[in-house]
Motif scaffolding. Structure first.
Motif, PDB file in Angstrom:
ATOM      1  N   THR A 197       0.835  -1.210   0.000  1.00  0.00           N
ATOM      2  CA  THR A 197       0.000   0.000   0.000  1.00  0.00           C
ATOM      3  C   THR A 197       0.865   1.253   0.000  1.00  0.00           C
ATOM      4  O   THR A 197       0.592   2.210  -0.718  1.00  0.00           O
ATOM      5  CB  THR A 197      -0.942  -0.017   1.224  1.00  0.00           C
ATOM      6  N   GLY A 198       1.896   1.259   0.833  1.00  0.00           N
ATOM      7  CA  GLY A 198       2.926   2.272   0.794  1.00  0.00           C
ATOM      8  C   GLY A 198       2.460   3.701   0.963  1.00  0.00           C
ATOM      9  O   GLY A 198       1.461   3.999   1.622  1.00  0.00           O
ATOM     10  N   ALA A 199       3.216   4.619   0.339  1.00  0.00           N
ATOM     11  CA  ALA A 199       2.968   6.050   0.477  1.00  0.00           C
ATOM     12  C   ALA A 199       1.582   6.435  -0.025  1.00  0.00           C
ATOM     13  O   ALA A 199       0.913   7.290   0.576  1.00  0.00           O
ATOM     14  CB  ALA A 199       4.042   6.840  -0.261  1.00  0.00           C
ATOM     15  N   ALA A 200       1.141   5.816  -1.104  1.00  0.00           N
ATOM     16  CA  ALA A 200      -0.183   6.146  -1.640  1.00  0.00           C
ATOM     17  C   ALA A 200      -1.270   5.803  -0.630  1.00  0.00           C
ATOM     18  O   ALA A 200      -2.244   6.549  -0.462  1.00  0.00           O
ATOM     19  CB  ALA A 200      -0.413   5.402  -2.952  1.00  0.00           C
ATOM     20  N   GLY A 201      -1.114   4.683   0.050  1.00  0.00           N
ATOM     21  CA  GLY A 201      -2.070   4.301   1.076  1.00  0.00           C
ATOM     22  C   GLY A 201      -2.061   5.251   2.251  1.00  0.00           C
ATOM     23  O   GLY A 201      -3.118   5.570   2.821  1.00  0.00           O
ATOM     24  N   MET A 202      -0.880   5.710   2.630  1.00  0.00           N
ATOM     25  CA  MET A 202      -0.781   6.673   3.728  1.00  0.00           C
ATOM     26  C   MET A 202      -1.495   7.975   3.371  1.00  0.00           C
ATOM     27  O   MET A 202      -2.217   8.560   4.192  1.00  0.00           O
ATOM     28  CB  MET A 202       0.683   6.922   4.068  1.00  0.00           C
ATOM     29  N   ALA A 203      -1.317   8.414   2.136  1.00  0.00           N
ATOM     30  CA  ALA A 203      -2.002   9.635   1.691  1.00  0.00           C
ATOM     31  C   ALA A 203      -3.512   9.448   1.709  1.00  0.00           C
ATOM     32  O   ALA A 203      -4.262  10.361   2.082  1.00  0.00           O
ATOM     33  CB  ALA A 203      -1.534  10.009   0.283  1.00  0.00           C
ATOM     34  N   LYS A 204      -3.961   8.261   1.342  1.00  0.00           N
ATOM     35  CA  LYS A 204      -5.399   7.988   1.328  1.00  0.00           C
ATOM     36  C   LYS A 204      -5.959   7.972   2.746  1.00  0.00           C
ATOM     37  O   LYS A 204      -7.070   8.472   2.996  1.00  0.00           O
ATOM     38  CB  LYS A 204      -5.667   6.660   0.631  1.00  0.00           C
ATOM     39  N   ILE A 205      -5.217   7.402   3.702  1.00  0.00           N
ATOM     40  CA  ILE A 205      -5.648   7.440   5.097  1.00  0.00           C
ATOM     41  C   ILE A 205      -5.767   8.883   5.572  1.00  0.00           C
ATOM     42  O   ILE A 205      -6.766   9.270   6.189  1.00  0.00           O
ATOM     43  CB  ILE A 205      -4.673   6.666   5.997  1.00  0.00           C
ATOM     44  N   LYS A 206      -4.762   9.679   5.284  1.00  0.00           N
ATOM     45  CA  LYS A 206      -4.776  11.070   5.730  1.00  0.00           C
ATOM     46  C   LYS A 206      -5.992  11.809   5.185  1.00  0.00           C
ATOM     47  O   LYS A 206      -6.677  12.539   5.916  1.00  0.00           O
ATOM     48  CB  LYS A 206      -3.496  11.786   5.320  1.00  0.00           C
ATOM     49  N   SER A 207      -6.281  11.631   3.905  1.00  0.00           N
ATOM     50  CA  SER A 207      -7.404  12.343   3.302  1.00  0.00           C
ATOM     51  C   SER A 207      -8.742  11.841   3.835  1.00  0.00           C
ATOM     52  O   SER A 207      -9.733  12.585   3.844  1.00  0.00           O
ATOM     53  CB  SER A 207      -7.366  12.210   1.778  1.00  0.00           C
TER      54      SER A 207
END
Length: 485
Positions: A197-207
């Protein structure tokens, strides 16, 4: 890495046991603050832990305080000051935790405290009951109640390797976060993402959590260590300005690749330091014995999962333990872990053969320049992809525009063909960009000759490999005393 992976009545005993470790017991000391705990989180020398004979939920069902005590002493000797402990609702009892299991958790914390280790606690592993919000909040609050103001517990991860594309999971966590904050306002809260999931997943969690933000993000990194600086920077940028820690990282030594495992940790620690990430947590302290992982878990069917440890299942240390100890106690990751003089055992060497169908290197004692060993190529050919080589990657991370120098000594007997060293450059996606080659060893019989590459990392470069090449060689060539910086 995707893995199918306390009641308030014990607060007094927990407080008394911690008094021998901390300057004052929680009852006497000022209550921990969110800022203070966050400072500890961001600098924690944290180790992921299960006993070698009882992984995942088996740690709790087969709880062995004596084994845990020995293991956490070993972790502390490495320089660890924090340990991550993972709690399983179905094992502990859900929706009401069993007093027997909350007592085991209390005992684990007391053992950790005796070795000077703080604790990060992960909840809701091997659990997906996202429709049951009320009971999951009640369960979490019961487990955490004794530790809300306990300075030994520095953070809570609400869900291991959270999947931000799961709408039910997002709805659930939006309700759980404020409930836990109300119960433990000074406790940092986080979620982790798996390596894919990586960085893209982290960005999605934040949003997804703009109204109930996390205190920090936990990045599980299992990618290519040669490109780790690029990946860590992506993770930081994805959630900036929130802090990031690397809560899991490592590579399996299945197949005997312990030297590459050690180099992997060295590269990730160095890259994290360059990226400004102050906490890197190896996965995991121990390898696992054949029956350690519960058989109902998919993890138990994957051979690589048994060999991520810094220590083998029999308790002996791998080279990776030395890397982690050096990083934690000195803040450095020296190039000596790359075996640049070929003096380490084959098992402890990160060198690997490239294009072996055209020839392979042998580590021999017949022609060392220094020490006892050198690398020898004889009777090599070539392939359409190029010359056979020995290859490794440096510990220092690559940044475009930075100067690089590599050198090695080579000598030949009846040598033919091409003998040289090269730096091969790759972008952040692993695509080959170009290579920079050295002067070549002359044909025939030669004394030790220095081969040198002086260059600058090209635009878009995120990784580099060092190759010792000898192809179309009907004679013999030796390499020794390699350097790269």
């Amino acid at each position: 890495m995707t893995r199918a992976r306390l009641g308030a009545t014990i607060l007094v005993s927990t407080t008394l046991m911690l008094g021998s470790v901390f300057a004052a017991s929680p009852a006497q000391a000022a209550a921990p603050t969110l800022a203070g705990r966050m400072a500890s989180v961001q600098s924690a020398k944290s180790i992921n832990y299960y006993p070698s004979d009882a992984g995942w939920s088996a740690m709790w069902t087969n709880f062995d305080a004596t084994k845990i005590d020995k293991d956490l002493a070993k972790a502390a000797a490495l320089g660890a000051d924090n340990v991550r402990v993972i709690v399983f609702p179905e094992t502990f009892g859900y929706p009401k935790p069993s007093s027997a299991y909350t007592e085991r958790l209390r005992k684990f914390l007391s053992i950790a405290a005796s070795h000077g280790l703080t604790v990060k606690m992960t909840l809701f592993d091997w659990w997906a009951g996202y429709g049951d919000v009320a009971n999951s909040i009640s369960w979490a609050k019961t487990v955490l109640a004794p530790y809300a103001n306990d300075p030994q517990v520095i953070a809570v991860e609400l869900k291991n390797e959270f999947q931000p594309s799961d709408a039910a999971a997002v709805t659930w966590v939006r309700k759980v976060i404020p409930a836990i904050r109300a119960a433990a306002p000074a406790m940092p809260l986080t979620l982790s993402v798996d390596g894919s999931t990586g960085a893209a997943g982290m960005a999605k969690i934040k949003s997804s959590l703009t109204s109930t933000p996390l205190d920090y993000y936990d990045f599980h990194f299992y990618g290519n260590s040669e490109r780790s600086l690029s990946e860590i920077r992506k993770a930081k940028a994805a959630v900036s300005p929130a802090p990031v820690v690397i809560g899991e990282t490592g590579v399996s030594s299945v197949g005997g690749a312990e030297g590459e495992q050690a180099a992997y940790f060295a590269r990730v620690f160095r890259a994290a330091k360059e990226a400004g990430v102050g906490s890197v947590a190896p996965w995991t302290l121990n390898d696992f014995s054949d029956t350690a992982i519960p058989s109902h878990s998919n993890v138990s069917t994957i051979p690589a999962q048994y060999k991520f440890g810094l220590y083998r299942a029999d308790g002996t240390a791998k080279l990776a333990a030395d890397v982690v100890r050096t990083a934690w106690t000195t803040g450095t990751t020296p190039n000596s872990f790359l075996n640049l003089g070929f003096e380490s055992s084959v098992a402890n060497s990160p060198w690997r053969d490239n294009l072996p169908q055209a020839g392979t290197a042998e580590i021999t004692t017949d022609m060392p320049r220094n020490g006892k060993y050198s690398a020898r190529f004889s009777d090599t050919t070539r392939t359409a992809a190029g010359l056979p080589s020995l290859v490794t990657s440096p510990i220092t991370p690559v940044q475009a525009g930075y100067k690089w120098r590599a050198e090695a000594y080579a000598r030949g007997v009846n040598a033919t063909g091409t003998t040289e060293i090269a730096l091969s450059w790759f972008d952040a996606e692993g695509k080959w960009l170009s290579q920079t080659t050295s002067n070549r060893l002359p044909a025939g019989n030669t004394s030790w000759t220095k081969l040198v590459v002086d260059t600058v990392a090209p635009a878009n470069a995120a990784a580099v490999q060092l190759h010792l090449k000898s192809g179309d060689n009907t004679g013999t060539v030796w390499f020794d005393d390699v350097a790269v910086s």
